[in-house]
Motif scaffolding. Structure first.
Motif, PDB file in Angstrom:
ATOM      1  N   ILE A   2      -2.101  -8.288  -2.434  1.00 56.33           N
ATOM      2  CA  ILE A   2      -1.769  -7.144  -1.577  1.00 56.33           C
ATOM      3  C   ILE A   2      -0.590  -6.382  -2.157  1.00 56.33           C
ATOM      4  O   ILE A   2      -0.539  -5.141  -2.097  1.00 56.33           O
ATOM      5  CB  ILE A   2      -1.476  -7.625  -0.145  1.00 56.33           C
ATOM      6  CG1 ILE A   2      -2.763  -8.180   0.482  1.00 56.33           C
ATOM      7  CG2 ILE A   2      -0.959  -6.484   0.726  1.00 56.33           C
ATOM      8  CD1 ILE A   2      -2.576  -8.804   1.834  1.00 56.33           C
ATOM      9  N   ASP A   3       0.367  -7.075  -2.746  1.00 56.19           N
ATOM     10  CA  ASP A   3       1.501  -6.389  -3.387  1.00 56.19           C
ATOM     11  C   ASP A   3       1.009  -5.502  -4.532  1.00 56.19           C
ATOM     12  O   ASP A   3       1.479  -4.363  -4.692  1.00 56.19           O
ATOM     13  CB  ASP A   3       2.505  -7.416  -3.923  1.00 56.19           C
ATOM     14  CG  ASP A   3       3.348  -8.017  -2.795  1.00 56.19           C
ATOM     15  OD1 ASP A   3       3.944  -9.092  -2.992  1.00 56.19           O
ATOM     16  OD2 ASP A   3       3.402  -7.389  -1.714  1.00 56.19           O
ATOM     17  N   THR A  38      -0.542  -2.471  -3.118  1.00 56.36           N
ATOM     18  CA  THR A  38       0.495  -1.559  -2.603  1.00 56.36           C
ATOM     19  C   THR A  38       1.064  -0.707  -3.739  1.00 56.36           C
ATOM     20  O   THR A  38       1.206   0.508  -3.614  1.00 56.36           O
ATOM     21  CB  THR A  38       1.639  -2.361  -1.948  1.00 56.36           C
ATOM     22  OG1 THR A  38       1.100  -3.251  -0.977  1.00 56.36           O
ATOM     23  CG2 THR A  38       2.652  -1.446  -1.286  1.00 56.36           C
ATOM     24  N   LEU A  91      -1.045   7.804  -5.208  1.00 59.49           N
ATOM     25  CA  LEU A  91      -0.636   8.882  -4.314  1.00 59.49           C
ATOM     26  C   LEU A  91       0.391   9.783  -4.983  1.00 59.49           C
ATOM     27  O   LEU A  91       0.365  11.007  -4.829  1.00 59.49           O
ATOM     28  CB  LEU A  91      -0.053   8.305  -3.017  1.00 59.49           C
ATOM     29  CG  LEU A  91      -1.054   7.723  -2.021  1.00 59.49           C
ATOM     30  CD1 LEU A  91      -0.327   7.069  -0.872  1.00 59.49           C
ATOM     31  CD2 LEU A  91      -1.979   8.797  -1.513  1.00 59.49           C
ATOM     32  N   PHE A 109      -3.862  17.694  -5.584  1.00 55.94           N
ATOM     33  CA  PHE A 109      -4.972  18.137  -4.748  1.00 55.94           C
ATOM     34  C   PHE A 109      -5.102  19.650  -4.804  1.00 55.94           C
ATOM     35  O   PHE A 109      -4.122  20.366  -4.907  1.00 55.94           O
ATOM     36  CB  PHE A 109      -4.723  17.705  -3.301  1.00 55.94           C
ATOM     37  CG  PHE A 109      -4.565  16.209  -3.141  1.00 55.94           C
ATOM     38  CD1 PHE A 109      -3.320  15.625  -3.047  1.00 55.94           C
ATOM     39  CD2 PHE A 109      -5.672  15.380  -3.102  1.00 55.94           C
ATOM     40  CE1 PHE A 109      -3.171  14.253  -2.906  1.00 55.94           C
ATOM     41  CE2 PHE A 109      -5.536  14.012  -2.961  1.00 55.94           C
ATOM     42  CZ  PHE A 109      -4.279  13.442  -2.864  1.00 55.94           C
ATOM     43  N   THR A 167      -5.619  23.081  -3.053  1.00 55.04           N
ATOM     44  CA  THR A 167      -5.410  23.620  -1.716  1.00 55.04           C
ATOM     45  C   THR A 167      -5.792  25.093  -1.717  1.00 55.04           C
ATOM     46  O   THR A 167      -5.958  25.713  -2.750  1.00 55.04           O
ATOM     47  CB  THR A 167      -3.939  23.513  -1.279  1.00 55.04           C
ATOM     48  OG1 THR A 167      -3.142  24.221  -2.228  1.00 55.04           O
ATOM     49  CG2 THR A 167      -3.479  22.078  -1.200  1.00 55.04           C
ATOM     50  N   GLN A 189      -0.494 -12.791   7.594  1.00 51.55           N
ATOM     51  CA  GLN A 189       0.651 -12.127   6.976  1.00 51.55           C
ATOM     52  C   GLN A 189       0.435 -10.618   6.994  1.00 51.55           C
ATOM     53  O   GLN A 189      -0.435 -10.091   6.317  1.00 51.55           O
ATOM     54  CB  GLN A 189       0.811 -12.595   5.539  1.00 51.55           C
ATOM     55  CG  GLN A 189       1.319 -14.009   5.432  1.00 51.55           C
ATOM     56  CD  GLN A 189       1.818 -14.310   4.037  1.00 51.55           C
ATOM     57  OE1 GLN A 189       1.633 -13.524   3.126  1.00 51.55           O
ATOM     58  NE2 GLN A 189       2.434 -15.457   3.863  1.00 51.55           N
ATOM     59  N   SER A 201       2.779  -7.160   3.979  1.00 55.79           N
ATOM     60  CA  SER A 201       2.268  -6.258   2.934  1.00 55.79           C
ATOM     61  C   SER A 201       1.481  -5.109   3.537  1.00 55.79           C
ATOM     62  O   SER A 201       1.556  -3.976   3.067  1.00 55.79           O
ATOM     63  CB  SER A 201       1.387  -7.039   1.961  1.00 55.79           C
ATOM     64  OG  SER A 201       2.123  -8.063   1.362  1.00 55.79           O
ATOM     65  N   ASP A 205       3.808  -2.581   4.675  1.00 57.89           N
ATOM     66  CA  ASP A 205       4.316  -1.817   3.531  1.00 57.89           C
ATOM     67  C   ASP A 205       3.356  -0.690   3.169  1.00 57.89           C
ATOM     68  O   ASP A 205       3.774   0.449   2.917  1.00 57.89           O
ATOM     69  CB  ASP A 205       4.486  -2.724   2.296  1.00 57.89           C
ATOM     70  CG  ASP A 205       5.682  -3.651   2.437  1.00 57.89           C
ATOM     71  OD1 ASP A 205       5.735  -4.671   1.718  1.00 57.89           O
ATOM     72  OD2 ASP A 205       6.562  -3.340   3.254  1.00 57.89           O
ATOM     73  N   ILE A 206       2.065  -1.009   3.147  1.00 64.09           N
ATOM     74  CA  ILE A 206       1.062   0.011   2.795  1.00 64.09           C
ATOM     75  C   ILE A 206       1.084   1.126   3.832  1.00 64.09           C
ATOM     76  O   ILE A 206       1.052   2.322   3.494  1.00 64.09           O
ATOM     77  CB  ILE A 206      -0.346  -0.615   2.701  1.00 64.09           C
ATOM     78  CG1 ILE A 206      -0.419  -1.572   1.509  1.00 64.09           C
ATOM     79  CG2 ILE A 206      -1.414   0.459   2.546  1.00 64.09           C
ATOM     80  CD1 ILE A 206      -1.725  -2.330   1.435  1.00 64.09           C
ATOM     81  N   ILE A 251       4.090   3.435   3.338  1.00 66.65           N
ATOM     82  CA  ILE A 251       3.923   4.346   2.198  1.00 66.65           C
ATOM     83  C   ILE A 251       2.962   5.469   2.544  1.00 66.65           C
ATOM     84  O   ILE A 251       3.205   6.637   2.234  1.00 66.65           O
ATOM     85  CB  ILE A 251       3.432   3.567   0.960  1.00 66.65           C
ATOM     86  CG1 ILE A 251       4.551   2.661   0.446  1.00 66.65           C
ATOM     87  CG2 ILE A 251       2.990   4.506  -0.151  1.00 66.65           C
ATOM     88  CD1 ILE A 251       4.082   1.606  -0.501  1.00 66.65           C
ATOM     89  N   LEU A 252       1.879   5.121   3.210  1.00 65.22           N
ATOM     90  CA  LEU A 252       0.900   6.142   3.604  1.00 65.22           C
ATOM     91  C   LEU A 252       1.534   7.151   4.556  1.00 65.22           C
ATOM     92  O   LEU A 252       1.315   8.367   4.444  1.00 65.22           O
ATOM     93  CB  LEU A 252      -0.305   5.483   4.288  1.00 65.22           C
ATOM     94  CG  LEU A 252      -1.425   5.005   3.375  1.00 65.22           C
ATOM     95  CD1 LEU A 252      -2.456   4.226   4.163  1.00 65.22           C
ATOM     96  CD2 LEU A 252      -2.095   6.170   2.659  1.00 65.22           C
ATOM     97  N   PHE A 263       3.828   9.479   2.687  1.00 62.70           N
ATOM     98  CA  PHE A 263       3.046  10.441   1.909  1.00 62.70           C
ATOM     99  C   PHE A 263       2.470  11.536   2.805  1.00 62.70           C
ATOM    100  O   PHE A 263       2.519  12.722   2.481  1.00 62.70           O
ATOM    101  CB  PHE A 263       1.907   9.733   1.173  1.00 62.70           C
ATOM    102  CG  PHE A 263       0.952  10.680   0.519  1.00 62.70           C
ATOM    103  CD1 PHE A 263      -0.286  10.925   1.082  1.00 62.70           C
ATOM    104  CD2 PHE A 263       1.283  11.356  -0.643  1.00 62.70           C
ATOM    105  CE1 PHE A 263      -1.174  11.818   0.498  1.00 62.70           C
ATOM    106  CE2 PHE A 263       0.408  12.247  -1.234  1.00 62.70           C
ATOM    107  CZ  PHE A 263      -0.824  12.475  -0.661  1.00 62.70           C
ATOM    108  N   ALA A 293      -1.591  21.902  -5.119  1.00 58.65           N
ATOM    109  CA  ALA A 293      -0.544  21.650  -4.132  1.00 58.65           C
ATOM    110  C   ALA A 293       0.772  21.464  -4.859  1.00 58.65           C
ATOM    111  O   ALA A 293       0.830  20.837  -5.914  1.00 58.65           O
ATOM    112  CB  ALA A 293      -0.868  20.402  -3.321  1.00 58.65           C
TER     113      ALA A 293
END
Lengths: 139, 154
Positions: free
Chosen positions: A15-16, A19, A26, A31, A33, B23, B26, B29-30, B33-34, B37, B153
Motif C-alpha cells: 500500500i505504501d 501511495t 497525480l 490534463f 481543459t 490497517q 495507508s 494517506d491515499i 493525497i487525493l 490534489f 491545465a
C-alpha cells in the motif's frame, strides 16, 4: 511431526508503494481543459473616443496569408509600413516588435481559406508578446 | 505437541476466531493525497462545455479562463446557439442570402452579460465562416468574444 506455521501476508509495504505511485502520477499528470482567448473588446472598457468609432485603434495588424506568410502592418509616426514574414520566423519578429513598440493592443486577421486552427496557433504565438489581441477586419 | 496447540486443535472456533486488525493508515494517506490534489485543482470557472455537434476544438497553450456566456458553435453542417441550430451550413459554407445567423443573434433573445459570447469552432473550419459569425455578432452588439480552445491545465 507436522509443524504448523502461521503465515501473515503483510500488505502495508504494498500500500505504501501504491501511495507513492499515485502521488507521482497525480503530480506529473497534465490534463486538457477548456480555455478561451479574449479576442474582442468590451465597449465599456474603451475610452470615449474609441467607443464612438466602434472599435479600438490598433497600430500593429497581423494578417495570415494562404501561402504560409504573415503580413505585418505597422503605423509609425503616421506612416503605415508593411512586411511579410514566414510563420516559422514569426516568433523572432514578435520579439523585435515587442522591444520596439509600447503598444499593447494588436489585431489579427486572416485570408478566407486559412484554417481556423492556424489562426488560433498564430494568436497563441502573438499572445506571448502582445497579450491583447483583437480580431481585425470585422467592420 | 504442546498442551496449548492441542487445545487449539480441540477447539476449532478458537483456531479461526483470531482477532483481525484492519490497517487503514495507508488508506488514510491515499485519501489525504487525493483530497489535496482535488483541492488544488478546484476551479470556480466553467470547465465543462458540451458540444452539440462533432466539432473538434483547436488547442492552445496561452489561453485564459473561460467565462459564462452564450455559446455559438460552428460545425460543418450548422451553426448552433446554446445548443439550438440557427443556421444551416454546407461544408462550412453559408448561403450568401441567408439572414438566419443575424436573426438568431438578436440581442433581445440572447441573454448576454457585458455583450459577451463564446465562439466554439471546429479546427478545420475556414476562417471565412468564423469571420462571418463574428461580423454578425458584432453587428448585433456582441463585441466581446472569447474563442474557446483546448488548453493544458496550469
Amino acid at each position: 511431526m507436522k509443524m504448523d506455521t502461521q503465515v501473515d501476508v503483510n500488505i502495508t509495504p504494498v500500500i505504501d508503494c501504491l501511495t507513492v505511485l499515485i502521488t507521482f502520477l497525480l503530480a506529473s499528470a497534465s490534463f486538457l481543459t477548456i480555455a478561451a482567448f479574449d479576442a474582442g473588446y468590451a465597449t465599456d472598457k474603451l475610452s470615449q473616443s474609441t467607443a464612438e468609432k466602434g472599435a479600438p485603434e490598433v497600430k500593429i495588424a497581423f494578417n495570415i496569408l494562404m501561402n504560409g506568410m504573415v503580413e505585418i502592418s505597422r503605423e509609425v509616426k503616421g506612416k503605415i509600413t508593411s512586411e511579410s514574414v514566414a510563420i516559422t520566423a514569426l516568433g523572432a519578429k514578435l520579439n523585435e516588435l515587442r522591444s520596439a513598440s509600447a503598444d499593447e493592443l494588436v489585431s489579427l486577421d486572416a485570408e478566407s481559406q486559412v484554417n481556423y486552427e492556424k489562426v488560433i496557433e498564430t494568436m497563441d504565438l502573438i499572445k506571448r508578446q502582445f497579450p491583447q489581441v483583437v480580431m481585425g477586419g470585422l467592420e | 505437541m504442546s498442551f496449548q496447540s492441542k487445545m487449539k486443535f480441540a477447539n476449532p472456533r478458537e483456531l479461526f476466531g483470531q482477532q483481525v486488525d484492519l490497517q487503514i493508515t495507508s488508506m488514510a494517506d491515499i485519501f489525504t493525497i487525493l483530497l489535496v490534489f482535488l483541492l488544488k485543482s478546484y476551479s470556480t470557472s466553467i470547465n465543462n462545455i458540451q458540444l452539440v455537434s462533432s466539432a473538434t476544438l483547436p488547442t492552445a497553450n496561452h489561453a485564459a479562463q473561460i467565462q459564462e456566456a452564450p455559446k455559438v458553435e460552428i460545425a460543418k453542417d450548422a451553426i448552433y446557439l446554446d445548443g439550438k441550430k440557427i443556421t444551416t451550413l454546407n461544408n462550412f459554407v453559408m448561403d450568401a442570402k441567408d439572414q438566419s445567423l443575424l436573426e438568431g443573434l438578436n440581442p433581445e433573445t440572447v441573454q448576454s452579460k457585458d455583450h459577451k459570447i463564446l465562439v466554439l469552432a471546429d479546427k478545420l473550419a475556414p476562417y471565412s465562416i468564423v469571420k462571418q459569425t463574428l461580423q454578425a455578432a458584432s453587428a448585433q452588439g456582441f463585441t466581446d468574444y472569447q474563442l474557446v480552445v483546448l488548453g493544458e491545465a496550469n
